[in-house]
Design an enzyme around this catalytic site. Structure first.
Site, PDB file in Angstrom:
ATOM      1  NE  ARG A  77     -16.686  -5.886   9.633  1.00  0.00           N
ATOM      2  CZ  ARG A  77     -17.518  -5.370  10.529  1.00  0.00           C
ATOM      3  NH1 ARG A  77     -17.433  -4.103  10.851  1.00  0.00           N
ATOM      4  NH2 ARG A  77     -18.426  -6.118  11.108  1.00  0.00           N
ATOM      5  CD  GLU A 114     -28.821 -11.797  20.737  1.00  0.00           C
ATOM      6  OE1 GLU A 114     -28.854 -12.122  21.930  1.00  0.00           O
ATOM      7  OE2 GLU A 114     -27.784 -11.436  20.155  1.00  0.00           O
TER       8      GLU A 114
END
Length: 194
Positions: A77, A114
């Site tokens: 994006r 993560e």
């Protein structure tokens, strides 16, 4: 066509911040339970809203003290925002891609997620030493992608003058981590939660 629920928002009675915030969709429990996904696609779907969004960046970076020579956008994006901002500023645009997507000689940077890791790449001729670069993405969460992008640009001798994003999720700590590394940041909105 704009989302019907969003058409009631006009700029007439709202600040730019309020107007843009009104056009970001929150999708609960996506992509995983407990996550409040901040979907920026409604900002892009309506020409007027998209113009307000881009103008918010353009007005900032027209200031000669922070005007970039090049805009670098983070996959994916950041490409949408970065290319338009670069065009409006009349400067070049360079994509920082996920590993394996660029055809020429690249430099790469791996960063931790993560759960696992990811790698981004940049063509070795994308920037020149001393280029002043604006690094842009849609959102800052943990800051890993933007930090990796900054390191890539610096490997090639460029100076990242600022990192920019539409949304900051400050509770995830990414913006604090980026600022602690010395990167100046500009975000249009912040949202609590993640």
């Amino acid at each position: 066509m704009p989302t019907p629920a969003l058409t009631r928002y006009s700029m007439q009675n709202l600040s730019v911040d309020q107007y843009l915030r009104a056009h970001i969709r929150t999708v609960p429990d996506w992509p995983a339970p407990g996550v409040q996904f901040r979907d920026i696609t409604p900002l892009l779907q309506d020409a007027k809203v998209f113009r307000v969004l881009i103008d918010a960046f353009i007005h900032r970076y027209m200031d000669p003290s922070i005007r970039p020579d090049v805009v670098a956008g983070l996959d994916a994006r950041g490409f949408i925002l970065g290319a338009v901002v670069a065009y409006e500023l009349n400067v070049g645009f360079v994509p920082i891609r996920k590993k394996g997507k660029l055809p020429f000689t690249t430099v790469e940077e791996t960063y931790e997620l993560e759960y696992g890791s990811a790698t981004v790449e940049l063509h070795t001729d994308a920037v020149k030493p001393g280029d002043r670069v604006l690094l842009i993405d849609d959102l800052i969460a943990t800051g890993g992608t933007m930090m990796a992008g900054m390191k890539l640009l610096e490997k090639l001798g460029a100076q990242v003058i600022e990192g920019a994003a539409i949304v900051d999720l400050p509770e995830l700590g990414g913006s604090d981590k980026l600022r602690a590394s010395g990167l100046a940041l500009f975000t249009l909105l912040d949202f609590s939660g993640h």
